[in-house]
Design a protein around this motif. Structure first.
Motif, short mmCIF file in Angstrom:
data_model
loop_
_atom_site.label_atom_id
_atom_site.label_comp_id
_atom_site.label_asym_id
_atom_site.label_seq_id
_atom_site.Cartn_x
_atom_site.Cartn_y
_atom_site.Cartn_z
N UNK A 55 -8.14 9.41 2.24
CA UNK A 55 -9.16 9.36 1.18
C UNK A 55 -8.75 8.34 0.11
N UNK A 56 -8.44 7.15 0.57
CA UNK A 56 -8.09 6.08 -0.36
C UNK A 56 -7.85 4.80 0.42
N UNK A 57 -8.18 3.66 -0.19
CA UNK A 57 -8.05 2.36 0.49
C UNK A 57 -7.67 1.27 -0.49
N UNK A 58 -6.76 1.59 -1.40
CA UNK A 58 -6.40 0.61 -2.43
C UNK A 58 -5.03 0.00 -2.18
N UNK A 59 -4.87 -1.21 -2.67
CA UNK A 59 -3.56 -1.85 -2.67
C UNK A 59 -2.80 -1.43 -3.92
N UNK A 60 -1.56 -1.90 -4.01
CA UNK A 60 -0.73 -1.62 -5.18
C UNK A 60 -0.84 -2.70 -6.24
N UNK A 61 -1.96 -3.41 -6.23
CA UNK A 61 -2.15 -4.46 -7.23
C UNK A 61 -2.31 -3.83 -8.62
N UNK A 62 -2.17 -4.63 -9.66
CA UNK A 62 -2.36 -4.14 -11.02
C UNK A 62 -3.76 -3.53 -11.16
N UNK A 63 -3.89 -2.40 -11.84
CA UNK A 63 -5.20 -1.74 -11.92
C UNK A 63 -6.31 -2.61 -12.49
N UNK A 64 -5.97 -3.58 -13.34
CA UNK A 64 -7.02 -4.41 -13.92
C UNK A 64 -7.40 -5.60 -13.03
N UNK A 94 0.86 -1.19 0.00
CA UNK A 94 0.00 0.00 0.00
C UNK A 94 0.89 1.24 0.00
N UNK A 95 0.40 2.30 -0.59
CA UNK A 95 1.19 3.52 -0.75
C UNK A 95 0.32 4.73 -0.46
N UNK A 96 0.85 5.68 0.31
CA UNK A 96 0.10 6.88 0.68
C UNK A 96 0.87 8.12 0.26
N UNK A 97 0.11 9.14 -0.18
CA UNK A 97 0.66 10.42 -0.60
C UNK A 97 -0.27 11.51 -0.08
N UNK A 141 -9.21 -6.21 -10.32
CA UNK A 141 -10.17 -5.56 -9.42
C UNK A 141 -10.51 -6.44 -8.22
N UNK A 142 -10.26 -7.73 -8.30
CA UNK A 142 -10.60 -8.63 -7.20
C UNK A 142 -9.84 -8.30 -5.92
N UNK A 143 -8.58 -7.83 -6.10
CA UNK A 143 -7.75 -7.52 -4.94
C UNK A 143 -7.43 -6.03 -4.88
N UNK A 144 -8.34 -5.21 -5.31
CA UNK A 144 -8.10 -3.77 -5.39
C UNK A 144 -8.03 -3.11 -4.02
N UNK A 145 -8.78 -3.61 -3.03
CA UNK A 145 -8.96 -2.90 -1.77
C UNK A 145 -8.17 -3.54 -0.63
N UNK A 146 -7.61 -2.68 0.21
CA UNK A 146 -6.85 -3.14 1.37
C UNK A 146 -7.71 -4.01 2.28
#
Length: 568
Positions: A448-457, A361-364, A459-464
């Protein structure tokens, strides 16, 4: 069960036929690696130490009476403090040193323990003797600190003296030095004096006597002026700390990486089973100070991500929270101030790093916090510790299935860059979670985000929250079904295993972690003859198939509004 019965009577036997409930594991234990102000108490250099609150951190990684931060603004203390401020529980901390690599070694008198007289004037100073270095590795300071105790003593007894003769007069200048490590006495030097001209038949000059010490070096800082009694050190217990470990610059990457078998460095954290989230905030301090270049930073990030992905023989359940290096690629690969890194720079850097994983996961952007070492003036620090604390807080208040977002980060005074909605439209699809300022809505700072660094396509593992929920289920089932091993592989065992897993998943469904109007819609557990054929049973295998439907965060909320005429 008894094999036979011989006498008439009533026999009572215990038969274990029921299912065993599964108790969920904790996913809220963090691991941190970085520089600290000190290493003392039960803590060891390079090795993980369990920390349960900020005061315990100060006991292990701060000088006595200190605030725990460093003069060179190491980021690890800010990360650990942010972890506890935001609801984090216990964590494991690995110190890789108390000085930046390549820093000039301090003079011995700077690190010495100074002993004063009863009149608060300088008397003696003590330093620890370092072991000799082996190979290209610098000598590590002793793990145990030495405690020097100064107590009263007396002149030496005169050998073969006339029993009627008077003993040497005790002027009060004599003292005894006792060297201890914990409760163990290492050395003892009685009959000491500050008089360099003392008769050896009466007392020993302290400088001469302690030359034979295996643990200490001593310096006379009294100036040899005045009577020995006025220069005598005051009685008491004095802790002698080792000199700081200062590694050469070329060894920093090796110290960070560590050795898994020796439980050192980042690798050592992966030997602590309960650690579920990992961060190394001082990667950024090393980068900003020119100790590691961007390729070296990427190599260590890659190692952390790969170790999280590989948890053989059990399921992978750890996640790493990465910090974005403050760079502008169009200026080369040199670091810039965090305030200068814009959203487009983040997107370019992530493309340059080019590593995707559902376990990262990455935060900015970086966050602004108070710096106690600079009179609480703000300092920009990586956000990993504060974000991991929010993960833990969300786990405790809602559950591991709740996305750790739309939460207020505590201890944050500002942001290195205030991202707007259009800029987040660039970052969010890339898996970069933004921390934003919603002052216009009177909502303050929000994650304001809860995504993993998985490949954008993917979607099954998109969310932390989805990744951590599945890891929670997998690890709980793994640890909670160890009793099944070597049980008779028959229909009775299949039913017991099914009931055990179904009971656990039913509790999750009732808590709101699984989607469905009923348990049958939320999950299924299959353990029957279709999966466990005679051939697989001959091989000693038991197959159980589990399917779950996790809830997913409502990342985009769309209201469709139209005009409505009731008569139409």
């Amino acid at each position: 069960m008894a094999l036979d019965y011989f006498a008439p009577g009533v026999y009572v036997e215990e038969v274990d036929r029921g299912s065993r409930p599964l108790e969920g594991i904790s996913m809220s234990v963090a691991g941190f690696v970085g520089f600290t102000e000190d290493v003392r108490g039960d803590a060891d250099l390079f090795k993980p130490s369990l920390i349960t609150n900020w005061n315990q951190y100060l006991e292990c990684f701060a000088r006595p009476g200190s605030d725990g931060f460093t003069d060179f603004d190491a980021y690890l203390p800010f990360a650990v403090q942010g972890w506890f401020q935001n609801g984090g529980g216990r964590c494991w901390v690995v110190s890789i040193g108390t000085k930046l690599p390549g820093t000039p070694a301090p003079e011995s008198q700077e690190t010495a323990t100074r002993l004063l007289t009863s009149a608060k004037k300088p008397s003696l100073s003590f330093n620890l003797k370092l072991p000799e270095a082996e190979g290209d590795a610098p000598a590590l300071p002793p793990a145990d600190r030495i405690v020097v105790t100064i107590v009263e003593s007396e002149p030496k007894p005169i050998e073969d003296a006339d029993p009627d003769a008077e003993p040497p007069f005790n002027t009060g200048e004599f003292f005894k030095v006792v060297v201890r490590s914990g409760d163990r006495e290492l050395e003892s030097f009685p009959h000491l004096t500050m008089n360099a001209q003392a008769d050896t038949a009466v007392a020993d000059y302290v400088m001469t006597a302690l030359e034979d010490s295996e643990y200490l070096t001593v310096t006379n800082i009294s100036g040899d002026q005045g009577h020995p009694l006025t220069r005598r050190p005051a009685n008491g217990r004095y802790e002698v700390a080792p000199p700081p470990y200062i590694a050469p610059v070329e060894r920093l990457a090796r110290d960070l990486h560590g050795v898994r078998d020796e439980r050192k460095g980042i690798q050592g954290l992966f030997e602590i089973d309960e650690v579920a989230t990992i961060a190394c905030p001082d990667l950024m301090r090393a980068f900003q100070n020119g100790l590691l270049d961007l390729d070296q930073i990427h190599a260590i990030m890659e190692m952390m991500v790969s170790q999280c992905e590989n948890s053989f023989p059990g399921p992978a359940y750890r996640m790493v929270v990465l910090d974005p290096p403050p760079v502008k690629l169009r200026r080369g690969l040199e670091p810039v101030a965090p305030e200068e890194q814009k959203p487009q720079d983040m997107a370019q850097w992530l493309s340059h790093f080019n590593r995707r994983s559902m376990f990262g996961a990455l935060y900015y952007p970086w966050i602004k916090v108070a710096n106690p070492r600079n009179n609480n003036r703000p300092i920009m620090v990586p956000p990993c510790g504060h974000m991991m604390g929010i993960w833990c807080r969300t786990d405790e208040s809602r559950g591991v299935y709740k996305a750790p977002a739309n939460e207020t980060p505590r201890g944050v005074l500002g942001l290195a860059y205030e991202t707007n909605m259009r800029e987040q439209e660039l970052l969010n699809p890339l898996g970069i979670n933004c921390i934003r300022n919603f002052a216009n809505f009177n909502r303050g700072y929000k994650v304001w985000g809860a995504r993993t660094l998985v490949e954008p396509d993917n979607v099954q593992w998109r969310y932390i929250s989805v990744r951590r929920l599945i890891s929670y289920i997998e690890k709980t089932i793994e640890l909670g079904t160890q009793w099944v091993v070597f049980e008779p592989n028959d229909q009775d065992l299949w039913a017991r295993v099914t009931r055990t897993v179904e009971g656990f998943l039913t509790r999750l469904w009732r808590d709101g972690a699984l989607f469905g109007a009923s348990p049958t819609e939320a999950f299924y557990v299959k353990c029957d003859g279709d999966l466990n054929t005679p051939d697989t049973m001959m091989l000693g295998r038991l197959y159980v198939e589990v399917g779950v439907c996790p809830v997913r965060p409502a990342e985009f909320v769309i209201f469709r509004i139209s005009q409505w005429a009731p008569n139409q």
